[in-house]
Design an enzyme around this catalytic site. Structure first.
Site, short mmCIF file in Angstrom:
data_model
loop_
_atom_site.label_atom_id
_atom_site.label_comp_id
_atom_site.label_asym_id
_atom_site.label_seq_id
_atom_site.Cartn_x
_atom_site.Cartn_y
_atom_site.Cartn_z
N TYR A 1 0.73 -1.47 0.04
CA TYR A 1 -0.02 0.08 0.02
C TYR A 1 1.00 1.08 0.10
O TYR A 1 0.26 2.26 -0.46
CB TYR A 1 -0.95 -0.08 1.14
N HIS B 1 0.00 -11.67 1.94
CA HIS B 1 -1.01 -10.82 1.29
C HIS B 1 -1.67 -11.76 0.00
O HIS B 1 -2.92 -11.69 -0.06
CB HIS B 1 -0.40 -9.47 0.65
#
Length: 274
Positions: A47, A105
């Protein structure tokens, strides 16, 4: 203050996501969320906002031990040579000595590393005290079974997957339930699509609440953790109010029936979905 129901791993059932939020936008969102009452903050290495998230946590008057922080290891770090260092870098950016939850992830290592290798590193990081709990994200039924066979029962705290009224992801949720793994549903609003749905709007009008409150309450009613995001305080407050909304069985059934497999997160490295 309304307190979120917690999972067996003490994960607050309602958190705030930070996907797509950068710099001051991420800082302001987390700052407002903590002020509103959220105590679960979700970020990730990819991110690019761990630094901003960490600054917001540090600047907050909320005690560190009262905040549940999740981050995730990216695909290019799923190997013995980079995994641990990447987590230490995340902690440095977050200005924390540990995270509460660390996730893989995606089950998509860039260099084809085995699940045994990267889950072994995930467990090692936990044993080092760099995270209190470990979990996965975007794992299919088969991958959940494989992960449990590698790590053993009771190690995986959550599988974070896309769940919203247009994608209820029932097979994955059932597989997780079989192994006592809590499901964290991301993108609960399907990028805003479900907030315009006539069925959800009608249920919202029935309860005199917003469509967003209905959607979050639906996720919570199914025993899911969910992490909606917003950059607006009013929306954060609305999302948080969902904790006190109780939908009836008819409401839940009507929302369940909206499932149409409308998946939003479909990168080219995604697994073969169930």
């Amino acid at each position: 203050m309304q307190v979120a129901q917690q999972s067996p791993w003490n994960i607050p059932s309602l958190g705030v996501g930070t996907f797509r939020l950068k710099n001051d936008e991420a800082y302001d969102s987390v700052t407002m969320a903590l002020d509103v009452g959220f105590r679960h903050i979700d970020t990730a290495q990819i991110y690019g906002n761990e630094e901003s998230v960490g600054r917001a946590i540090k600047d907050s008057s909320v005690e560190r031990e009262d905040i549940f922080v999740t981050t995730k290891v990216w695909n290019d770090k799923l190997n013995k040579s980079q995994f641990v260092d990447s987590v230490k870098e995340s902690l440095n950016k977050l200005q924390l000595s540990y995270v509460d939850l660390l996730l893989i992830h995606w089950p998509s290592p860039e260099n084809g590393e085995s699940m045994e290798e990267y889950l072994g590193e995930l467990l090692r990081v936990k044993e080092m005290g760099l995270t209190k709990a470990i979990g996965v994200s975007n794992f299919t039924v088969a991958q959940i079974e494989q992960a449990v066979s590698i790590l053993g029962e009771g190690q995986i705290a959550t599988n974070q997957v896309e769940v919203h009224p247009y994608l209820i992801n029932e097979k994955v949720r059932e597989a997780c339930a079989k192994h006592g793994i809590t499901v964290t549903g991301y993108m609960p609003f399907a990028v805003g699509k479900v907030l315009k749905d006539d069925t959800i709007i009608a249920i919202a009008e029935k309860h005199n609440v917003t469509a967003a409150e209905v959607v979050v309450a639906w996720e919570l009613a199914h025993g899911l953790i969910t992490i909606p995001s917003s950059t607006k305080r009013k929306n954060l407050e609305t999302n948080f109010k969902s904790l006190s909304l109780k939908l009836d069985a008819e409401d839940i059934a009507k929302i369940d029936a909206l499932d149409c497999g409308d998946r939003q997160a479909t990168p080219d490295f995604a697994p073969e979905w169930d």
